[in-house]
Design a protein around this motif. Structure first.
Motif, PDB file in Angstrom:
ATOM      1  N   PRO A 202      27.083  35.815  47.541  1.00  0.00           N
ATOM      2  CA  PRO A 202      28.511  35.989  47.651  1.00  0.00           C
ATOM      3  C   PRO A 202      29.036  37.374  47.306  1.00  0.00           C
ATOM      4  O   PRO A 202      30.191  37.668  47.559  1.00  0.00           O
ATOM      5  CB  PRO A 202      29.068  34.976  46.657  1.00  0.00           C
ATOM      6  CG  PRO A 202      28.019  34.932  45.588  1.00  0.00           C
ATOM      7  CD  PRO A 202      26.700  35.141  46.299  1.00  0.00           C
ATOM      8  N   ALA A 203      28.245  38.229  46.680  1.00  0.00           N
ATOM      9  CA  ALA A 203      28.750  39.548  46.316  1.00  0.00           C
ATOM     10  C   ALA A 203      28.876  40.411  47.556  1.00  0.00           C
ATOM     11  O   ALA A 203      27.934  40.522  48.323  1.00  0.00           O
ATOM     12  CB  ALA A 203      27.794  40.220  45.331  1.00  0.00           C
ATOM     13  N   PRO A 204      30.038  41.036  47.835  1.00  0.00           N
ATOM     14  CA  PRO A 204      30.188  41.877  49.021  1.00  0.00           C
ATOM     15  C   PRO A 204      29.863  43.321  48.727  1.00  0.00           C
ATOM     16  O   PRO A 204      30.734  44.125  48.434  1.00  0.00           O
ATOM     17  CB  PRO A 204      31.676  41.702  49.377  1.00  0.00           C
ATOM     18  CG  PRO A 204      32.336  41.440  48.053  1.00  0.00           C
ATOM     19  CD  PRO A 204      31.299  40.820  47.155  1.00  0.00           C
ATOM     20  N   PRO A 205      28.580  43.730  48.786  1.00  0.00           N
ATOM     21  CA  PRO A 205      28.191  45.050  48.294  1.00  0.00           C
ATOM     22  C   PRO A 205      28.674  46.200  49.141  1.00  0.00           C
ATOM     23  O   PRO A 205      28.606  47.330  48.709  1.00  0.00           O
ATOM     24  CB  PRO A 205      26.655  44.985  48.305  1.00  0.00           C
ATOM     25  CG  PRO A 205      26.332  43.984  49.348  1.00  0.00           C
ATOM     26  CD  PRO A 205      27.433  42.957  49.272  1.00  0.00           C
ATOM     27  N   HIS A 206      29.148  45.939  50.372  1.00  0.00           N
ATOM     28  CA  HIS A 206      29.541  47.045  51.237  1.00  0.00           C
ATOM     29  C   HIS A 206      31.048  47.241  51.260  1.00  0.00           C
ATOM     30  O   HIS A 206      31.574  47.879  52.136  1.00  0.00           O
ATOM     31  CB  HIS A 206      29.077  46.812  52.668  1.00  0.00           C
ATOM     32  CG  HIS A 206      27.632  46.467  52.774  1.00  0.00           C
ATOM     33  ND1 HIS A 206      26.735  46.621  51.746  1.00  0.00           N
ATOM     34  CD2 HIS A 206      26.921  45.959  53.799  1.00  0.00           C
ATOM     35  CE1 HIS A 206      25.549  46.219  52.140  1.00  0.00           C
ATOM     36  NE2 HIS A 206      25.637  45.811  53.366  1.00  0.00           N
ATOM     37  N   ALA A 207      31.771  46.663  50.343  1.00  0.00           N
ATOM     38  CA  ALA A 207      33.216  46.699  50.423  1.00  0.00           C
ATOM     39  C   ALA A 207      33.823  47.747  49.501  1.00  0.00           C
ATOM     40  O   ALA A 207      34.827  47.535  48.863  1.00  0.00           O
ATOM     41  CB  ALA A 207      33.788  45.320  50.095  1.00  0.00           C
ATOM     42  N   GLU A 208      33.193  48.893  49.411  1.00  0.00           N
ATOM     43  CA  GLU A 208      33.725  49.960  48.581  1.00  0.00           C
ATOM     44  C   GLU A 208      35.040  50.462  49.157  1.00  0.00           C
ATOM     45  O   GLU A 208      35.304  50.321  50.347  1.00  0.00           O
ATOM     46  CB  GLU A 208      32.744  51.137  48.513  1.00  0.00           C
ATOM     47  CG  GLU A 208      31.433  50.810  47.846  1.00  0.00           C
ATOM     48  CD  GLU A 208      30.452  50.206  48.814  1.00  0.00           C
ATOM     49  OE1 GLU A 208      29.342  49.879  48.372  1.00  0.00           O
ATOM     50  OE2 GLU A 208      30.779  50.051  49.992  1.00  0.00           O
TER      51      GLU A 208
ATOM     52  N   TRP B  33      26.743  53.813  56.503  1.00  0.00           N
ATOM     53  CA  TRP B  33      27.561  52.602  56.532  1.00  0.00           C
ATOM     54  C   TRP B  33      29.040  52.957  56.622  1.00  0.00           C
ATOM     55  O   TRP B  33      29.496  53.940  56.044  1.00  0.00           O
ATOM     56  CB  TRP B  33      27.301  51.787  55.278  1.00  0.00           C
ATOM     57  CG  TRP B  33      27.904  50.416  55.294  1.00  0.00           C
ATOM     58  CD1 TRP B  33      28.841  49.912  54.446  1.00  0.00           C
ATOM     59  CD2 TRP B  33      27.566  49.349  56.190  1.00  0.00           C
ATOM     60  NE1 TRP B  33      29.122  48.612  54.767  1.00  0.00           N
ATOM     61  CE2 TRP B  33      28.362  48.239  55.836  1.00  0.00           C
ATOM     62  CE3 TRP B  33      26.683  49.235  57.272  1.00  0.00           C
ATOM     63  CZ2 TRP B  33      28.297  47.023  56.514  1.00  0.00           C
ATOM     64  CZ3 TRP B  33      26.621  48.027  57.945  1.00  0.00           C
ATOM     65  CH2 TRP B  33      27.413  46.939  57.565  1.00  0.00           C
ATOM     66  N   MET B  34      29.806  52.140  57.369  1.00  0.00           N
ATOM     67  CA  MET B  34      31.213  52.460  57.578  1.00  0.00           C
ATOM     68  C   MET B  34      32.171  51.316  57.257  1.00  0.00           C
ATOM     69  O   MET B  34      33.383  51.535  57.174  1.00  0.00           O
ATOM     70  CB  MET B  34      31.429  52.905  59.026  1.00  0.00           C
ATOM     71  CG  MET B  34      30.953  54.313  59.313  1.00  0.00           C
ATOM     72  SD  MET B  34      31.818  55.565  58.342  1.00  0.00           S
ATOM     73  CE  MET B  34      33.473  55.415  59.012  1.00  0.00           C
ATOM     74  N   VAL B  35      31.672  50.103  57.087  1.00  0.00           N
ATOM     75  CA  VAL B  35      32.567  48.989  56.799  1.00  0.00           C
ATOM     76  C   VAL B  35      33.290  49.249  55.473  1.00  0.00           C
ATOM     77  O   VAL B  35      32.670  49.587  54.469  1.00  0.00           O
ATOM     78  CB  VAL B  35      31.798  47.660  56.748  1.00  0.00           C
ATOM     79  CG1 VAL B  35      32.711  46.523  56.302  1.00  0.00           C
ATOM     80  CG2 VAL B  35      31.186  47.351  58.112  1.00  0.00           C
ATOM     81  N   GLY B  36      34.601  49.086  55.484  1.00  0.00           N
ATOM     82  CA  GLY B  36      35.402  49.349  54.295  1.00  0.00           C
ATOM     83  C   GLY B  36      35.850  50.785  54.161  1.00  0.00           C
ATOM     84  O   GLY B  36      36.600  51.116  53.246  1.00  0.00           O
ATOM     85  N   ARG B  37      35.405  51.651  55.065  1.00  0.00           N
ATOM     86  CA  ARG B  37      35.752  53.070  54.975  1.00  0.00           C
ATOM     87  C   ARG B  37      36.941  53.424  55.854  1.00  0.00           C
ATOM     88  O   ARG B  37      37.710  54.324  55.529  1.00  0.00           O
ATOM     89  CB  ARG B  37      34.583  53.957  55.378  1.00  0.00           C
ATOM     90  CG  ARG B  37      33.318  54.005  54.550  1.00  0.00           C
ATOM     91  CD  ARG B  37      33.254  53.193  53.320  1.00  0.00           C
ATOM     92  NE  ARG B  37      31.978  53.410  52.625  1.00  0.00           N
ATOM     93  CZ  ARG B  37      31.255  52.455  52.076  1.00  0.00           C
ATOM     94  NH1 ARG B  37      31.657  51.201  52.144  1.00  0.00           N
ATOM     95  NH2 ARG B  37      30.128  52.744  51.440  1.00  0.00           N
TER      96      ARG B  37
END
Length: 436
Positions: A5-11, A293-297
């Motif tokens: 469940p941890a969303p590690p790419h959501a910086e 990586w680009m998700v959340g950016r």
């Protein structure tokens, strides 16, 4: 991509990136030979160094999609025996209070679905979901890839040594079968997130299980070598704490096995700041292909243009100068957050990456209903979404979109990448088939 469940790419989205000058190369030409009077030097500037050496293959010059393949349902026969990635508590049916998704799939193309505890859809039909464990589901996905010109699927593989391992092993076999059936390429992409004993265990998994997949004619090859992806090295996150030396050892080990190694790296890998730990440049430069990586950016066109100017362009120049193939992410946008702008956001990224001259494009992701960044078929209107759930459909901004719209948009982006469609900032893909 993230390990639920941890969303590690959501910086958080990077703020005010520093503009960097374009790399220039001084070119000198010496005319004549022998006599000093016959020597003349010419100097000038060029906008970039020599291009990375790799010719078109199964990832260079191609569209690759990240493929999770991680959805299971109670009663589907999967070893995990639960609602894998559909719900927070996998032992209980998905419902508004027990959910792990923010987008709802269009399930009309699946021959078998599984009823959930969600309320009925807006059209009165039962709220049912697909299982990735059904071969027909994987076949359906790869038939879409074939239909819409998607070349390659990167099968995500997290730590296989826990309770999910048997299901993940089976999914690899199913993906191989579908890729062969529909003439698509695939490769194994390890996600090292939260994999504590990653260094020896990833090597052992490759030798004992995943390497056998390379015997398939559908297994992706680049420069004559089987492709292996590794996602997560260098990220400044608590579930990715391996040292640079450990990461470099793993990359070099796979290269010694004869593999072409693609790396999913932090957005700011080149400067070693923000989401990137400092001191990992040797790891990044050891990779054959680099995919930040680009998700959340980014979440809008202005953000995409900002990254084009200040991140992607200097990234490409650095990779060109160091012989690394550059494969940036293109994302459709988080549907639930209203990022998509009925395809204009995604098309702007395609246009920006193609005018840079990237070696390939990585779509984040094919089936990421958990983060709302999926291109796979999605509910078109509220009639196809559970009533009262608050989940947005593709027409969330008032523009009608067919369920396959982002697959069609990806197909057109791929044609532009390959030079089959002229470079254009104007999206050529109508949201609804036949017009609109």
């Amino acid at each position: 991509m993230p390990l639920f469940p941890a969303p590690p790419h959501a910086e958080p989205i990077a703020r005010n990136p520093v503009a960097l000058s374009r790399r220039t190369v001084i070119a000198s030409a010496i005319a004549g030979a022998g006599a000093a009077a016959g020597l003349a030097a010419q100097t000038g500037t060029a906008q970039a160094a020599a291009k990375a050496a790799s010719p078109p293959g199964d990832v260079v010059g191609k569209i690759t999609v990240g493929y999770q393949g991680w959805f299971a349902c109670s009663g589907d026969g999967a070893p995990i025996n639960g609602w894998w990635h559909w719900s927070q508590n996998w032992g209980q049916s998905p419902s508004p209070s027990n959910t792990a998704i923010v987008s709802w799939p269009d399930v009309r193309d699946y021959t078998h679905t599984y009823r959930t505890a969600y309320p009925a859809l807006g059209n009165g039909q039962p709220a049912a979901l697909f299982s990735s464990y059904d071969q027909q589901t994987v076949d359906t996905h790869f038939s879409w890839m074939q239909q819409f010109g998607i070349d390659t699927a990167a099968l995500q593989r997290f730590n296989p040594n826990g309770g999910e391992g048997a299901t993940r092993d089976d999914m690899a076999v199913k993906v191989r079968s579908s890729a062969e059936k529909y003439g698509r390429k695939f490769y194994v992409m390890y996600d090292a997130t939260a994999w504590t004993n990653m260094q020896p265990e990833m090597k052992a998994d490759w030798l004992a299980k995943m390497r056998a997949l390379t015997a398939s004619p559908a297994y992706a090859r680049q420069n004559g070598k089987p492709v292996v992806g590794i996602w997560g090295f260098g990220f400044n996150e608590p579930n990715k704490t391996w040292s640079a030396a450990v990461c470099l050892d793993v990359v070099n080990w796979f290269k010694a096995q004869g593999c072409y190694v693609m790396g999913g790296v932090p957005t700011h890998w080149r400067r070693g700041i923000e989401d990137s730990r400092p001191g990992y440049m040797a790891v990044y430069e050891a990779l054959d292909m680099l995919s930040p990586w680009m998700v959340g950016r980014i979440g809008d066109i202005a953000g995409a243009d900002n990254f084009y100017a200040n991140v992607n362009t200097p990234d490409q120049e650095y990779c060109d100068a160091h012989g690394i193939d550059y494969q940036p992410c293109v994302l459709p946008g988080d549907l639930q957050s209203g990022h998509r702008a009925h395809g204009d956001f995604m098309w702007r990224q395609f246009y920006n990456m193609c005018r840079i001259g990237v070696q390939g494009i990585y779509i984040s992701m094919f089936d990421e209903y958990n983060e709302g960044n999926q291109i796979a078929k999605t509910a078109e209107t509220a009639a196809q979404v559970p009533a009262g759930s608050g989940i947005r459909a593709l027409d969330e901004d008032g523009t009608a979109c067919s369920a396959d719209y982002y697959l069609r948009l990806t197909g057109d982006g791929g044609r532009m990448l390959k030079g089959e469609l002229a470079l254009t900032p104007t999206r050529p893909t109508p949201p609804v088939t036949g017009g609109g």
